[in-house]
Each structure stands twice: as C-alpha cells, then as structure tokens.
Motif scaffolding. Structure first.
Motif, PDB file in Angstrom:
ATOM      1  N   GLY A 114       0.796  -1.225   0.000  1.00  0.00           N
ATOM      2  CA  GLY A 114       0.000   0.000   0.000  1.00  0.00           C
ATOM      3  C   GLY A 114       0.828   1.274   0.000  1.00  0.00           C
ATOM      4  N   THR A 115       2.141   1.145  -0.141  1.00  0.00           N
ATOM      5  CA  THR A 115       2.992   2.324  -0.187  1.00  0.00           C
ATOM      6  C   THR A 115       3.697   2.391  -1.529  1.00  0.00           C
ATOM      7  OG1 THR A 115       4.921   1.205   0.751  1.00  0.00           O
ATOM      8  CG2 THR A 115       3.404   2.253   2.302  1.00  0.00           C
ATOM      9  N   GLY A 116       4.164   3.579  -1.873  1.00  0.00           N
ATOM     10  CA  GLY A 116       4.915   3.767  -3.100  1.00  0.00           C
ATOM     11  C   GLY A 116       6.381   4.016  -2.783  1.00  0.00           C
ATOM     12  N   GLU A 117       7.247   3.559  -3.678  1.00  0.00           N
ATOM     13  CA  GLU A 117       8.685   3.735  -3.491  1.00  0.00           C
ATOM     14  C   GLU A 117       9.102   5.173  -3.767  1.00  0.00           C
ATOM     15  OE1 GLU A 117      10.624   1.039  -6.140  1.00  0.00           O
ATOM     16  OE2 GLU A 117      10.108  -0.711  -4.944  1.00  0.00           O
ATOM     17  N   VAL A 118      10.070   5.653  -2.980  1.00  0.00           N
ATOM     18  CA  VAL A 118      10.672   6.958  -3.180  1.00  0.00           C
ATOM     19  C   VAL A 118      12.186   6.749  -3.176  1.00  0.00           C
ATOM     20  CG1 VAL A 118      10.900   9.304  -2.292  1.00  0.00           C
ATOM     21  CG2 VAL A 118       8.744   8.068  -1.972  1.00  0.00           C
ATOM     22  N   PRO A 119      12.805   6.581  -4.362  1.00  0.00           N
ATOM     23  CA  PRO A 119      14.246   6.383  -4.403  1.00  0.00           C
ATOM     24  C   PRO A 119      14.977   7.678  -4.023  1.00  0.00           C
ATOM     25  CG  PRO A 119      13.231   5.793  -6.503  1.00  0.00           C
ATOM     26  CD  PRO A 119      12.189   6.465  -5.678  1.00  0.00           C
ATOM     27  N   LEU A 120      16.002   7.539  -3.182  1.00  0.00           N
ATOM     28  CA  LEU A 120      16.794   8.683  -2.727  1.00  0.00           C
ATOM     29  C   LEU A 120      18.266   8.389  -2.977  1.00  0.00           C
ATOM     30  CD1 LEU A 120      15.160   9.093   0.806  1.00  0.00           C
ATOM     31  CD2 LEU A 120      14.539  10.335  -1.279  1.00  0.00           C
ATOM     32  N   ARG A 121      18.958   9.348  -3.595  1.00  0.00           N
ATOM     33  CA  ARG A 121      20.409   9.214  -3.744  1.00  0.00           C
ATOM     34  C   ARG A 121      21.060   9.922  -2.565  1.00  0.00           C
ATOM     35  NH1 ARG A 121      23.057   7.260  -7.521  1.00  0.00           N
ATOM     36  NH2 ARG A 121      21.496   7.633  -9.121  1.00  0.00           N
ATOM     37  N   LEU A 122      21.953   9.205  -1.884  1.00  0.00           N
ATOM     38  CA  LEU A 122      22.619   9.745  -0.714  1.00  0.00           C
ATOM     39  C   LEU A 122      23.961  10.366  -1.086  1.00  0.00           C
ATOM     40  CD1 LEU A 122      21.827   6.880   1.821  1.00  0.00           C
ATOM     41  CD2 LEU A 122      20.488   8.918   1.300  1.00  0.00           C
ATOM     42  N   SER A 123      24.544  11.081  -0.145  1.00  0.00           N
ATOM     43  CA  SER A 123      25.807  11.780  -0.403  1.00  0.00           C
ATOM     44  C   SER A 123      26.950  10.824  -0.734  1.00  0.00           C
ATOM     45  CB  SER A 123      26.176  12.664   0.789  1.00  0.00           C
ATOM     46  OG  SER A 123      26.238  11.889   1.962  1.00  0.00           O
ATOM     47  N   ASP A 124      26.883   9.567  -0.319  1.00  0.00           N
ATOM     48  CA  ASP A 124      27.924   8.597  -0.662  1.00  0.00           C
ATOM     49  C   ASP A 124      27.595   7.851  -1.955  1.00  0.00           C
ATOM     50  OD1 ASP A 124      25.871   6.992   0.190  1.00  0.00           O
ATOM     51  OD2 ASP A 124      26.986   6.015   1.800  1.00  0.00           O
ATOM     52  N   ASP A 125      26.641   8.378  -2.730  1.00  0.00           N
ATOM     53  CA  ASP A 125      26.214   7.872  -4.035  1.00  0.00           C
ATOM     54  C   ASP A 125      25.442   6.557  -3.964  1.00  0.00           C
ATOM     55  OD1 ASP A 125      26.055   8.772  -6.666  1.00  0.00           O
ATOM     56  OD2 ASP A 125      27.505   7.276  -7.332  1.00  0.00           O
ATOM     57  N   ARG A 126      25.053   6.106  -2.776  1.00  0.00           N
ATOM     58  CA  ARG A 126      24.175   4.942  -2.657  1.00  0.00           C
ATOM     59  C   ARG A 126      22.744   5.379  -2.928  1.00  0.00           C
ATOM     60  NH1 ARG A 126      23.650   2.822   2.677  1.00  0.00           N
ATOM     61  NH2 ARG A 126      24.175   4.902   3.342  1.00  0.00           N
ATOM     62  N   VAL A 127      21.926   4.452  -3.383  1.00  0.00           N
ATOM     63  CA  VAL A 127      20.494   4.695  -3.557  1.00  0.00           C
ATOM     64  C   VAL A 127      19.752   3.842  -2.532  1.00  0.00           C
ATOM     65  CG1 VAL A 127      18.508   4.482  -5.102  1.00  0.00           C
ATOM     66  CG2 VAL A 127      20.718   5.249  -5.996  1.00  0.00           C
ATOM     67  N   VAL A 128      18.865   4.471  -1.786  1.00  0.00           N
ATOM     68  CA  VAL A 128      18.023   3.759  -0.831  1.00  0.00           C
ATOM     69  C   VAL A 128      16.572   4.035  -1.194  1.00  0.00           C
ATOM     70  CG1 VAL A 128      19.712   3.794   1.050  1.00  0.00           C
ATOM     71  CG2 VAL A 128      18.061   5.661   0.841  1.00  0.00           C
ATOM     72  N   LEU A 129      15.688   3.174  -0.722  1.00  0.00           N
ATOM     73  CA  LEU A 129      14.264   3.336  -1.003  1.00  0.00           C
ATOM     74  C   LEU A 129      13.529   3.776   0.256  1.00  0.00           C
ATOM     75  CD1 LEU A 129      13.488   0.185  -3.180  1.00  0.00           C
ATOM     76  CD2 LEU A 129      13.774   2.541  -3.934  1.00  0.00           C
ATOM     77  N   ALA A 130      13.011   4.976   0.223  1.00  0.00           N
ATOM     78  CA  ALA A 130      12.049   5.408   1.228  1.00  0.00           C
ATOM     79  C   ALA A 130      10.692   4.990   0.689  1.00  0.00           C
ATOM     80  CB  ALA A 130      12.134   6.907   1.441  1.00  0.00           C
ATOM     81  N   TRP A 131       9.664   5.151   1.455  1.00  0.00           N
ATOM     82  CA  TRP A 131       8.327   4.780   1.009  1.00  0.00           C
ATOM     83  C   TRP A 131       7.299   5.624   1.742  1.00  0.00           C
ATOM     84  CZ3 TRP A 131       6.375   3.207   5.579  1.00  0.00           C
ATOM     85  CH2 TRP A 131       7.241   2.587   6.477  1.00  0.00           C
ATOM     86  N   ALA A 132       6.128   5.769   1.128  1.00  0.00           N
ATOM     87  CA  ALA A 132       5.028   6.522   1.723  1.00  0.00           C
ATOM     88  C   ALA A 132       3.733   6.122   1.043  1.00  0.00           C
ATOM     89  CB  ALA A 132       5.266   8.024   1.576  1.00  0.00           C
ATOM     90  N   LYS A 133       2.644   6.321   1.738  1.00  0.00           N
ATOM     91  CA  LYS A 133       1.333   6.065   1.125  1.00  0.00           C
ATOM     92  C   LYS A 133       1.047   7.093   0.044  1.00  0.00           C
ATOM     93  CE  LYS A 133      -0.711   3.752   5.061  1.00  0.00           C
ATOM     94  NZ  LYS A 133      -1.691   3.801   6.132  1.00  0.00           N
ATOM     95  N   ASP A 134       1.591   8.295   0.210  1.00  0.00           N
ATOM     96  CA  ASP A 134       1.449   9.363  -0.772  1.00  0.00           C
ATOM     97  C   ASP A 134       2.843   9.841  -1.169  1.00  0.00           C
ATOM     98  OD1 ASP A 134       0.701  11.475  -2.350  1.00  0.00           O
ATOM     99  OD2 ASP A 134      -0.381  12.563  -0.788  1.00  0.00           O
ATOM    100  N   PRO A 135       3.535   9.074  -2.026  1.00  0.00           N
ATOM    101  CA  PRO A 135       4.918   9.411  -2.351  1.00  0.00           C
ATOM    102  C   PRO A 135       5.073  10.762  -3.049  1.00  0.00           C
ATOM    103  CG  PRO A 135       4.167   7.542  -3.672  1.00  0.00           C
ATOM    104  CD  PRO A 135       3.091   7.856  -2.687  1.00  0.00           C
TER     105      PRO A 135
END
Length: 149
Positions: A114-135
């Motif tokens: 029930g959540t949508g992915e929110v890809p975030l690029r971090l300062s060390d160039d890694r990508v992590v996935l945040a998530w929210a019901k209303d991305p």
C-alpha cells in the motif's frame, strides 16, 4: 526528538490510527446483544473478558504498526519506519533509479504493501528506497529541503 531539535513536521503518516482497538469490543457487544435478544443464558462476564482481550491485542497491533509504518519529515530528519535519515545526507530525489537490491529504509526487505517507493540518492552515491502512502506529496515536501542540482 523534540520539535526544537528537528523543526516543524512537514509530512507525516502515523502508520495506523487507534480506531481498530474498538473492533474487538464492537464484536463482543454484538455477541452480547444477540444473547440478550435470544432465549437462553447471558454470559456477560465472558463477553467483557473477550472485549478486553481483543482490545488488548489490537492495542499491541496498532502500536507496532505506528512504530514500523510511520513516516515523518522535518527540515532536519526523514524518519521511515524506525530509521532516521538526515535530510542533509540526501543529494537527489529526481531522476534516481532504484537499482535491484537497493536497501529499503525502515528495515524491511520490500516496501510495505500500500505504499509507493521513493528512491533517494545519498551523499555517498548509494540509492536507498524510502516509502510513503502518498509518495508524490512526500517528494513535494522534500524537494525544497535539498540543494539544487
């Protein structure tokens, strides 16, 4: 964290409301009413115990959901599930692909149902996935906090 430490809340999802705690007592009340309007004994004590047990189980369930599925954004910190991420460590939110195997914030293997992915690029160039019901709204609230790229 207090508001003085992190600033005002710009976006929040509680993970769950508390109204599911009323489901069990509601079911027990329905059972009691059925017993009252039909012939036979009325087991008031049993229905009260059932209502209490179901409410207690629901309190634990809601509390766990509020800890594991909450999303909160302040000018300083993005909290996803039980994990805090400094907003200053996020470098990009647009045109960020989510490579296979990207770490999901909050400790899960996948984003919650029930959540949508929110890809975030971090300062060390890694990508992590945040998530929210209303991305889309989370991204809109996060965009002004990031340096322009």
């Amino acid at each position: 964290m207090s508001e003085a430490e992190t600033g005002p809340v710009l976006y929040a999802e509680p993970g769950s409301t508390w109204w599911p705690v009323l489901w069990g007592p509601g079911f027990a009340l329905t059972g009691l009413v059925v017993e009252l309007v039909t012939p036979g004994p009325v087991n008031l004590g049993v229905w009260l115990a059932l209502a209490g047990a179901l409410a207690a189980a629901a309190v634990l369930w809601v509390y766990a959901r509020r800890r594991a599925l909450a999303v909160r954004l302040t000018p300083e910190v993005l909290t996803v599930g039980g994990e805090d991420l400094a907003v200053s460590g996020i470098t990009a939110i647009t045109d960020v692909g989510a490579p296979l195997g990207s770490r999901v914030l909050g400790g899960g293997l996948t984003t919650p149902k029930g959540t949508g992915e929110v890809p975030l690029r971090l300062s060390d160039d890694r990508v992590v996935l945040a998530w929210a019901k209303d991305p889309a709204t989370l991204l809109d609230r996060l965009r002004p906090l990031l340096p322009e790229s």
